[in-house]
Design an enzyme around this catalytic site. Sequence first.
Site, PDB file in Angstrom:
ATOM      1  CB  CYS A 119       9.540   3.957   0.593  1.00 47.14           C
ATOM      2  SG  CYS A 119       8.977   2.288   0.915  1.00 47.14           S
ATOM      3  CB  CYS A 127       5.715   6.271  -0.382  1.00 47.24           C
ATOM      4  SG  CYS A 127       6.095   5.334   1.103  1.00 47.24           S
ATOM      5  CE  LYS A 193       2.191   1.434   4.134  1.00 43.27           C
ATOM      6  NZ  LYS A 193       3.084   1.269   2.994  1.00 43.27           N
ATOM      7  NE  ARG A 203       8.949   2.661   7.707  1.00 43.26           N
ATOM      8  CZ  ARG A 203       8.124   3.581   8.170  1.00 43.26           C
ATOM      9  NH1 ARG A 203       8.552   4.446   9.073  1.00 43.26           N
ATOM     10  NH2 ARG A 203       6.885   3.651   7.726  1.00 43.26           N
ATOM     11  NE  ARG A 215       7.647   6.042   4.343  1.00 41.56           N
ATOM     12  CZ  ARG A 215       8.470   5.016   4.398  1.00 41.56           C
ATOM     13  NH1 ARG A 215       8.104   3.922   4.997  1.00 41.56           N
ATOM     14  NH2 ARG A 215       9.641   5.074   3.823  1.00 41.56           N
ATOM     15  CD  GLU A 231      -7.814   6.520   2.602  1.00 45.46           C
ATOM     16  OE1 GLU A 231      -7.410   6.079   1.506  1.00 45.46           O
ATOM     17  OE2 GLU A 231      -7.466   7.625   3.053  1.00 45.46           O
ATOM     18  CE  LYS A 246       2.447  -2.324   5.573  1.00 47.85           C
ATOM     19  NZ  LYS A 246       3.118  -1.675   4.524  1.00 47.85           N
ATOM     20  CE1 TYR A 311       8.218  -9.927   6.099  1.00 44.72           C
ATOM     21  CE2 TYR A 311       6.721  -9.107   7.789  1.00 44.72           C
ATOM     22  CZ  TYR A 311       7.453  -8.902   6.636  1.00 44.72           C
ATOM     23  OH  TYR A 311       7.399  -7.687   6.010  1.00 44.72           O
TER      24      TYR A 311
HETATM   25  C1  PBG Z   1       6.166   0.150   1.578  1.00 43.21           C
HETATM   26  C2  PBG Z   1       5.920  -0.962   2.521  1.00 43.21           C
HETATM   27  C3  PBG Z   1       6.216  -0.976   3.890  1.00 43.21           C
HETATM   28  C4  PBG Z   1       5.820  -2.222   4.359  1.00 43.21           C
HETATM   29  C5  PBG Z   1       5.333  -2.935   3.287  1.00 43.21           C
HETATM   30  N1  PBG Z   1       5.391  -2.131   2.157  1.00 43.21           N
HETATM   31  C6  PBG Z   1       6.876   0.045   4.716  1.00 43.21           C
HETATM   32  C7  PBG Z   1       6.169   1.279   5.046  1.00 43.21           C
HETATM   33  O1  PBG Z   1       5.049   1.525   4.629  1.00 43.21           O
HETATM   34  O2  PBG Z   1       6.768   2.100   5.723  1.00 43.21           O
HETATM   35  C8  PBG Z   1       5.938  -2.677   5.773  1.00 43.21           C
HETATM   36  C9  PBG Z   1       5.770  -4.116   5.994  1.00 43.21           C
HETATM   37  C10 PBG Z   1       6.241  -4.610   7.313  1.00 43.21           C
HETATM   38  O3  PBG Z   1       6.473  -3.864   8.278  1.00 43.21           O
HETATM   39  O4  PBG Z   1       6.393  -5.830   7.411  1.00 43.21           O
HETATM   40  N2  PBG Z   1       6.889  -0.248   0.460  1.00 43.21           N
END
Ligand code: PBG
Length: 324
Positions: A119, A127, A193, A203, A215, A231, A246, A311
């Site tokens: 992405c 993605c 996820k 983003r 998505r 999954e 996540k 973070y």
């Molecule tokens: C995709 C990816 C995302 C995040 C980590 N890897 C974005 C998404 O899935 O839209 C989000 C991580 C975050 O919000 O801290 N490469």
Amino acid sequence: MFKRHRRLRNSKNIRNLVKDVYLDVADFVYPIFIEEGADIRKEIASMPGIYRYSIDRVEEELDEVWNLGIRSLLIFGIPKEKDEVGKEAYNDSGIVQEAVRYIKRLYPEMLVVTDVCMCEYTSHGHCGVLDENGYVKNDETLELLGKIAVSHAKAGADIVAPSDMMDGRVKIIREALDETGYKNIPIMSYSVKYSSAFYGPFRDAADSAPSFGDRKTYQMDYRSSWQALDEAREDLDQGADILIVKPALAYLDVISRLKDNLNAPIAAYNVSAEYSMVKACSQNGWVDEKDIVLEKIYGIKRAGATIIITYFAKDLARWIAEGI
Ligand code: PBG
């Protein structure tokens, strides 16, 4: 009359004695955003305290992280060029690949995890590769994901973390790594996820917002709880070594369900909005940042995650060093 639990709360020493959830700096994985270009150190507006760096400016950040005792990084790349098929993602001298080489040269003992996704590299921000109707073409995307993972391993990544949610990707990536001599590189899969509003600030951070649509056709629907275990099991069957859930905070039930049913290390991704919301509140003086962060990170650990991608890793490392 006091209940037993109440007696076990009546002094700090007793509370410390009976606690059974611990934080350790080794639990944390710290995400770093590396942008192609020179002389970049740009704070992400929606994530105060988090920056995008060009490789030539990231040394200071790496030193700080290393000196705080953090030994695991998750690397995201922001390329200059994007196209329909995300070619830069598997360019051996692409931004992630160069960043990994740089970090490993500076800190060979740092564990470097790379996010394997398209992405940040596709012009449309999805993605994977799209068909004429704008749907992601699963199987065509798989082949590219294998190539991306191998190019990360070649650059020196210690673990690859596929975050795309294509079906069958762990198997393809495992095969691609095995065939190219990277049998030892583990896969930390974003197995569970959800399609989530909590990725909003990310983003911004990674310039990866989809230019149309969303998505929801490939990320999970949070109204369905039955999908999570399937999954995760599928990913394990395909060769995943570590499972990521996540986001983290709205999904503690999922973490604990995986923990109770599967034998694999679980990583929780405490995502961008989970960070930004705390920052916004604490900047307004509405909450105590340290108290809030500790409460939620302990919660994630209590739910059963042993690895936390966050973070807040630098702050947590500092507080742990100070004795929390
Ligand atoms: C995709 C990816 C995302 C995040 C980590 N890897 C974005 C998404 O899935 O839209 C989000 C991580 C975050 O919000 O801290 N490469």
